[in-house]
Design a protein around this motif. Structure first.
Motif, mmCIF file in Angstrom:
data_model
loop_
_atom_site.group_PDB
_atom_site.id
_atom_site.type_symbol
_atom_site.label_atom_id
_atom_site.label_comp_id
_atom_site.label_asym_id
_atom_site.label_seq_id
_atom_site.Cartn_x
_atom_site.Cartn_y
_atom_site.Cartn_z
ATOM 1 N N ILE A 109 0.855 -1.190 0.000
ATOM 2 C CA ILE A 109 0.000 0.000 0.000
ATOM 3 C C ILE A 109 0.886 1.234 0.000
ATOM 4 N N SER A 110 0.636 2.141 -0.925
ATOM 5 C CA SER A 110 1.340 3.424 -0.855
ATOM 6 C C SER A 110 0.550 4.321 0.088
ATOM 7 N N PRO A 111 1.267 4.970 1.012
ATOM 8 C CA PRO A 111 0.577 5.845 1.955
ATOM 9 C C PRO A 111 -0.083 7.016 1.242
ATOM 10 N N PRO A 112 -1.132 7.563 1.836
ATOM 11 C CA PRO A 112 -1.708 8.767 1.240
ATOM 12 C C PRO A 112 -0.633 9.850 1.188
ATOM 13 N N PRO A 113 -0.617 10.649 0.138
ATOM 14 C CA PRO A 113 0.402 11.698 0.087
ATOM 15 C C PRO A 113 0.226 12.704 1.216
ATOM 16 N N MET A 114 1.340 13.229 1.626
ATOM 17 C CA MET A 114 1.313 14.267 2.655
ATOM 18 C C MET A 114 0.662 15.524 2.089
ATOM 19 N N VAL A 115 0.233 16.383 2.990
ATOM 20 C CA VAL A 115 -0.275 17.700 2.622
ATOM 21 C C VAL A 115 0.498 18.727 3.445
ATOM 22 N N ARG A 116 0.434 19.965 3.010
ATOM 23 C CA ARG A 116 1.123 20.989 3.797
ATOM 24 C C ARG A 116 0.538 21.035 5.194
ATOM 25 N N GLY A 124 7.404 20.724 -2.114
ATOM 26 C CA GLY A 124 8.315 19.719 -2.661
ATOM 27 C C GLY A 124 8.111 18.363 -2.008
ATOM 28 N N LEU A 125 7.955 18.353 -0.703
ATOM 29 C CA LEU A 125 7.726 17.099 0.021
ATOM 30 C C LEU A 125 6.357 16.513 -0.324
ATOM 31 N N LYS A 130 3.542 12.192 -3.429
ATOM 32 C CA LYS A 130 2.637 11.769 -4.499
ATOM 33 C C LYS A 130 3.352 10.834 -5.477
ATOM 34 N N ASN A 131 4.628 11.100 -5.723
ATOM 35 C CA ASN A 131 5.408 10.265 -6.632
ATOM 36 C C ASN A 131 5.667 8.869 -6.073
ATOM 37 N N LEU A 132 5.615 8.725 -4.762
ATOM 38 C CA LEU A 132 5.851 7.416 -4.155
ATOM 39 C C LEU A 132 4.831 6.392 -4.647
ATOM 40 N N ALA A 133 3.596 6.810 -4.837
ATOM 41 C CA ALA A 133 2.552 5.891 -5.307
ATOM 42 C C ALA A 133 2.900 5.324 -6.678
ATOM 43 N N ARG A 134 3.393 6.154 -7.570
ATOM 44 C CA ARG A 134 3.758 5.667 -8.919
ATOM 45 C C ARG A 134 4.912 4.673 -8.844
ATOM 46 N N GLN A 135 5.874 4.972 -7.997
ATOM 47 C CA GLN A 135 7.023 4.068 -7.838
ATOM 48 C C GLN A 135 6.584 2.724 -7.245
ATOM 49 N N TYR A 136 5.715 2.772 -6.231
ATOM 50 C CA TYR A 136 5.252 1.532 -5.605
ATOM 51 C C TYR A 136 4.388 0.714 -6.558
ATOM 52 N N GLU A 137 3.579 1.385 -7.352
ATOM 53 C CA GLU A 137 2.752 0.658 -8.310
ATOM 54 C C GLU A 137 3.633 -0.080 -9.327
ATOM 55 N N ALA A 138 4.654 0.592 -9.822
ATOM 56 C CA ALA A 138 5.576 -0.042 -10.770
ATOM 57 C C ALA A 138 6.303 -1.207 -10.101
ATOM 58 N N LEU A 139 6.703 -1.027 -8.853
ATOM 59 C CA LEU A 139 7.371 -2.086 -8.105
ATOM 60 C C LEU A 139 6.458 -3.299 -7.932
ATOM 61 N N ALA A 140 5.239 -3.054 -7.515
ATOM 62 C CA ALA A 140 4.285 -4.156 -7.324
ATOM 63 C C ALA A 140 4.047 -4.896 -8.637
ATOM 64 N N ASN A 141 3.929 -4.165 -9.723
ATOM 65 C CA ASN A 141 3.740 -4.793 -11.034
ATOM 66 C C ASN A 141 4.939 -5.665 -11.397
ATOM 67 N N ALA A 158 -4.364 15.021 9.643
ATOM 68 C CA ALA A 158 -4.406 15.989 10.741
ATOM 69 C C ALA A 158 -3.607 17.245 10.389
ATOM 70 N N TYR A 159 -3.561 18.160 11.316
ATOM 71 C CA TYR A 159 -2.910 19.448 11.142
ATOM 72 C C TYR A 159 -1.439 19.336 10.747
ATOM 73 N N ASP A 160 -0.805 18.203 11.069
ATOM 74 C CA ASP A 160 0.623 18.071 10.781
ATOM 75 C C ASP A 160 0.906 17.714 9.326
ATOM 76 N N GLY A 161 -0.135 17.323 8.578
ATOM 77 C CA GLY A 161 0.035 16.986 7.173
ATOM 78 C C GLY A 161 0.493 15.574 6.915
ATOM 79 N N VAL A 162 0.588 14.766 7.973
ATOM 80 C CA VAL A 162 1.148 13.418 7.869
ATOM 81 C C VAL A 162 0.211 12.353 8.432
ATOM 82 N N HIS A 163 -0.305 12.584 9.626
ATOM 83 C CA HIS A 163 -1.045 11.549 10.351
ATOM 84 C C HIS A 163 -2.535 11.564 10.040
ATOM 85 N N PHE A 164 -3.112 10.367 9.996
ATOM 86 C CA PHE A 164 -4.548 10.217 9.768
ATOM 87 C C PHE A 164 -5.326 10.831 10.928
#
Length: 184
Positions: A109-116, A124-125, A130-141, A158-164
């Protein structure tokens, strides 16, 4: 069916609004039990990065033997990016882990992309995540593994842009339960 959920603080259920590393009452692995009836092992650890050192691989294998799960669900990479790893480096670490994994079924599973937010001060982060999902999909394939992009489940962060948020955990569990129906 026994599922081993190997992840970071978003698997653990870290509550960024709680004190001293607080935890939500019902993070997604626990909610997944309710939705599927499966036995679910929540092996989420705050700050966990994708294993890359030999002792980390050895611990991973010891845990795999101890849990003797039917399937591994792995969602990692956010902390790697937060600590300065490139998307390519994170994907390479994940590939090394998956190549050493001897499980009957592995769901990447690729994690949801971070937000500001408080932990994510620049776009940039966000773009890297967001690019991690494309890389993981190619890897899984390449490896012939089932894959899912958690961003398709509209996870609120949440407010930190990282945690659910709590709602994010509910949506994640719902999305994963539906996904597992198609895989299992």
């Amino acid at each position: 069916m026994k599922l081993w959920c190997f992840g970071d603080s978003n698997t653990y259920g870290y509550d960024p609004c709680g004190f001293f590393g607080g935890r939500y009452a019902a993070p997604w692995p626990e909610l997944l039990v309710e939705k599927t009836g499966f036995q679910v092992i929540n092996d989420g650890k705050n700050g966990r990065m994708i294993p890359e050192r030999e002792h980390e691989f050895l611990q991973f294998h010891r845990d795999a033997e101890r849990y003797s799960a039917d399937a591994l669900i792995v969602m990692l990479g956010t902390n790697d990016l937060l600590e300065g790893a490139t998307v390519g480096a994170a994907a390479a670490r994940m590939e090394a882990l998956l190549n050493r994994c001897d499980m009957p079924l592995v769901l990447l599973i690729s994690p949801p992309p971070m937000v500001r937010g408080a932990w994510v001060p620049d776009d940039g982060l966000v773009e890297e995540s967001k690019n991690l999902a494309r890389q993981y999909e190619a890897l899984a394939n390449r490896l012939g593994l089932p894959y899912v992009d958690a961003d398709t489940w509209d996870i609120t962060l949440a407010y930190d842009g990282v945690h659910f948020t709590e709602e994010g955990h509910v949506r994640f569990a719902e999305g994963l339960a539906s996904c597992l129906e198609g895989i299992l």
